[in-house]
Scaffold this active site. Structure first.
Site, PDB file in Angstrom:
ATOM      1  CE  LYS A 185     -53.719 -13.219  25.682  1.00 15.48           C
ATOM      2  NZ  LYS A 185     -54.539 -14.387  25.319  1.00 15.48           N
TER       3      LYS A 185
ATOM      4  CE  LYS B 242     -59.365 -19.783  27.872  1.00 22.37           C
ATOM      5  NZ  LYS B 242     -59.202 -18.860  26.728  1.00 22.37           N
TER       6      LYS B 242
END
Length: 368
Positions: free
Chosen positions: A163, A262
């Site tokens: 991240k 997703k």
């Protein structure tokens, strides 16, 4: 596909370690488990991956529960479904709420496959005997991220995602590339940057990243197109792609080189398969993203990832990465960077009823 009942269970479990991005730290994960039961007692499983607060998308667990109970399930129980593909059309009059729709559709696809005695991967055309596994290193200080990366590599993961955000990017990438020179590394920004950050983003080009995921706005395609023309690193779109129409727009504008698919974000299998096919025809790489899921959604992700075009490692880590004990009887396990597909009927996993009793906050059964 005559349905007898649909059960909704709101569950909650603490993560082994809090998961941090620049947007949110998740220490306790809520979710909704769906059990769709037919007239013969066969059960299909789904999982709603909305979070407790609207930091990833606008959906939340409480909001999704309302949409499931009061809107989508009544529609479904009144319908005469012959195939799970019909769920998309059935739910089309309900705007948004992709995660709620996806969770119910997951359960119906699983039920359909179990009724026929087939693995769900076979029903959707999957061919891979094992899927490629990647893991995520949350935001933290340099030492923590290096240690966690080393641990995950020791467990056999073939790709690591970190991240990043402005000021917490190049230094981290440089150190990880120096410490692990052979590591396939990608950076996920969760929309932390703007086009004003172009000089900062261009600095990342020198490190040979697999991709940079969702650097710009959550609903943007145009500016990502502008950015991709300035970078040699492939841009991966995540939050920007919530429908097949979004995918067509991204392809037309050449806004990315990679797409993260997703099930929860795009509204279920029907839309995910449409997006997947568009990517295949356009030569775009695809992989399956994760949402800090429990075992049901993780099993559905494995099913999706058996499709031949999923040739990049997905966010498909072991159950033990996040949970002391998952809510399925046989936890998901990564073996040498791979996860074998499940060959049982449907998604190939079952709920651990004892564990479900321990973690369920609320349960409700809606009858036909």
């Amino acid at each position: 596909m005559k349905l007898k009942s649909i059960a909704l269970s709101v569950v909650s479990m603490p993560l082994k370690k809090p998961f941090t991005t620049h947007l949110q730290t998740v220490a306790e994960r809520e979710g909704i488990i769906i059990e769709a039961v037919d007239s013969e007692g066969i059960t299909g499983l789904g999982e709603c991956v909305a979070f407790s607060t609207p930091w990833y998308t606008e959906e939340t667990v409480k909001g999704a529960y309302h949409i499931l109970k009061d809107v989508l399930i009544p529609l479904l129980l009144k319908a005469d479904l012959r195939h799970p593909e019909e769920c998309g059309r059935l739910f089309s009059g309900v705007r948004g709420n992709a995660m709620a729709k996806a969770s119910l559709e997951m359960a119906i696809w699983d039920l359909y496959a179990r009724q026929s005695g087939q693995p769900l991967w076979a029903v959707i055309g999957g061919t891979r005997q094992e899927v490629l596994a990647g893991a995520v290193v949350p935001a933290g200080n340099m030492g923590e991220m290096v240690r966690r990366t080393s641990e995950l590599m020791g467990e056999g993961y073939e790709r690591i995602k970190i991240k990043v955000s402005p000021g917490k990017d190049e230094e981290i990438v440089r150190e990880l590339c120096r410490t692990f020179p052979a590591l396939p590394l990608m950076a996920d920004a969760n929309s932390a940057y703007t086009l004003d950050d172009l000089p900062r983003l261009k600095k990342l080009d020198r490190y040979g990243l697999l991709m940079i995921e969702q650097p710009l706005g959550v609903d943007d395609i145009v500016e990502h197109s502008m950015l991709q023309k300035e970078l040699s690193t492939p841009v991966c779109l995540d939050e920007s792609i919530v429908s097949p129409h979004d995918m067509r727009s991204a392809i037309a504008l050449q806004a990315c080189g990679v797409v993260n698919i997703k099930l929860g974000r795009v509204g279920g299998y029907s839309q995910a398969l449409d997006i997947y096919q568009q990517c295949r025809e356009s030569g775009l790489a695809v992989w399956c993203g994760g949402m800090i899921e429990f075992g049901v959604s993780r099993a559905h992700n494995i099913v999706l990832s058996t499709l031949e075009g999923f040739n990049l490692p997905g966010d498909l880590s072991s159950s033990a990465t996040y949970w002391e004990q998952d809510l399925i009887t046989e936890p998901i396990t990564v073996q040498h960077g791979r996860i074998p597909r499940k060959n049982g009927a449907g998604i190939g996993v079952e709920l651990d009823q004892r564990r479900m009793k321990e973690i369920t906050l609320h349960n409700e059964i809606i009858m036909d």
